[in-house]
Design a protein around this motif. Structure first.
Motif, PDB file in Angstrom:
ATOM      1  N   ALA A  45      36.507  25.957  45.597  1.00  0.00           N
ATOM      2  CA  ALA A  45      36.974  24.628  46.140  1.00  0.00           C
ATOM      3  C   ALA A  45      36.705  23.620  45.032  1.00  0.00           C
ATOM      4  O   ALA A  45      37.449  22.622  44.766  1.00  0.00           O
ATOM      5  CB  ALA A  45      36.306  24.266  47.150  1.00  0.00           C
ATOM      6  N   TYR A  46      35.458  23.612  44.386  1.00  0.00           N
ATOM      7  CA  TYR A  46      35.326  22.598  43.161  1.00  0.00           C
ATOM      8  C   TYR A  46      36.359  22.681  41.958  1.00  0.00           C
ATOM      9  O   TYR A  46      36.736  21.450  41.684  1.00  0.00           O
ATOM     10  CB  TYR A  46      33.821  22.669  42.837  1.00  0.00           C
ATOM     11  N   TYR A  47      36.601  23.729  41.824  1.00  0.00           N
ATOM     12  CA  TYR A  47      37.561  23.815  40.607  1.00  0.00           C
ATOM     13  C   TYR A  47      38.889  23.356  41.029  1.00  0.00           C
ATOM     14  O   TYR A  47      39.715  22.981  40.405  1.00  0.00           O
ATOM     15  CB  TYR A  47      37.615  25.187  40.050  1.00  0.00           C
ATOM     16  N   ASP A  52      41.530  21.755  37.050  1.00  0.00           N
ATOM     17  CA  ASP A  52      42.741  22.252  37.150  1.00  0.00           C
ATOM     18  C   ASP A  52      43.092  23.547  37.932  1.00  0.00           C
ATOM     19  O   ASP A  52      42.212  24.263  38.323  1.00  0.00           O
ATOM     20  CB  ASP A  52      43.468  22.250  35.682  1.00  0.00           C
ATOM     21  N   GLU A  53      44.296  23.359  38.590  1.00  0.00           N
ATOM     22  CA  GLU A  53      44.637  24.778  39.388  1.00  0.00           C
ATOM     23  C   GLU A  53      44.656  25.970  38.798  1.00  0.00           C
ATOM     24  O   GLU A  53      44.296  27.058  39.463  1.00  0.00           O
ATOM     25  CB  GLU A  53      46.082  24.169  39.815  1.00  0.00           C
ATOM     26  N   SER A  54      44.997  25.955  37.575  1.00  0.00           N
ATOM     27  CA  SER A  54      45.272  27.219  36.854  1.00  0.00           C
ATOM     28  C   SER A  54      43.765  27.937  36.574  1.00  0.00           C
ATOM     29  O   SER A  54      43.602  29.303  36.678  1.00  0.00           O
ATOM     30  CB  SER A  54      45.828  27.242  35.387  1.00  0.00           C
ATOM     31  N   GLU A  58      42.155  31.489  38.194  1.00  0.00           N
ATOM     32  CA  GLU A  58      41.577  32.488  37.350  1.00  0.00           C
ATOM     33  C   GLU A  58      40.444  32.843  37.935  1.00  0.00           C
ATOM     34  O   GLU A  58      40.123  34.107  38.110  1.00  0.00           O
ATOM     35  CB  GLU A  58      41.440  31.874  36.155  1.00  0.00           C
ATOM     36  N   LEU A  59      39.609  31.905  38.618  1.00  0.00           N
ATOM     37  CA  LEU A  59      38.343  32.267  39.312  1.00  0.00           C
ATOM     38  C   LEU A  59      38.609  33.148  40.213  1.00  0.00           C
ATOM     39  O   LEU A  59      37.756  33.985  40.586  1.00  0.00           O
ATOM     40  CB  LEU A  59      37.594  30.950  39.635  1.00  0.00           C
ATOM     41  N   ARG A  60      39.507  32.596  41.235  1.00  0.00           N
ATOM     42  CA  ARG A  60      39.820  33.155  42.325  1.00  0.00           C
ATOM     43  C   ARG A  60      40.326  34.674  42.180  1.00  0.00           C
ATOM     44  O   ARG A  60      39.627  35.631  42.851  1.00  0.00           O
ATOM     45  CB  ARG A  60      40.862  32.622  43.129  1.00  0.00           C
ATOM     46  N   ALA A  61      40.997  34.875  41.256  1.00  0.00           N
ATOM     47  CA  ALA A  61      41.411  36.361  40.816  1.00  0.00           C
ATOM     48  C   ALA A  61      40.102  37.333  40.239  1.00  0.00           C
ATOM     49  O   ALA A  61      39.992  38.543  40.736  1.00  0.00           O
ATOM     50  CB  ALA A  61      42.391  36.287  39.598  1.00  0.00           C
ATOM     51  N   THR A  62      39.165  36.598  39.723  1.00  0.00           N
ATOM     52  CA  THR A  62      38.160  37.265  38.934  1.00  0.00           C
ATOM     53  C   THR A  62      37.267  37.668  40.405  1.00  0.00           C
ATOM     54  O   THR A  62      36.797  38.787  40.446  1.00  0.00           O
ATOM     55  CB  THR A  62      37.529  36.469  38.351  1.00  0.00           C
TER      56      THR A  62
END
Length: 96
Positions: A45-47, A52-54, A58-62
């Protein structure tokens, strides 16, 4: 176990963050799982909000690749007891 999101994503992502988490209820293990889920959801949520959204994707996918339960909560709860038996599904025996 509680710091898994930090270990997965790396400490550089958490460098300028201050995290405070308060948990109530459940047992010790459930609280630890709630803490790790809260840390993972909050960093995503912070990111999303301040970076940025990308990088958020990337964090979410990891995190999802490591363990889906970090971002998606387990919906199972205790079923309430009903009348006519000892528990939610068990019934008292009948003898005619």
């Amino acid at each position: 176990k509680g710091f898994e999101p930090v270990l997965i994503l790396g400490q550089d992502k958490f460098a300028n963050l201050d995290i405070r988490i308060r948990v109530k209820g459940g047992g010790m293990t459930a609280q630890i799982y709630a803490i790790r889920s809260a840390i993972a959801k909050s960093i995503v949520a912070y990111y999303a909000k301040y970076v940025d959204e990308s990088s958020k994707n990337e964090l979410r996918a990891t995190l999802l690749a490591y363990d889906r339960n970090l971002l998606v909560a387990d919906p199972r709860r205790r079923e309430p007891k009903k009348y006519g038996g000892r528990g939610a599904r068990a019934r008292f025996q009948k003898s005619y």
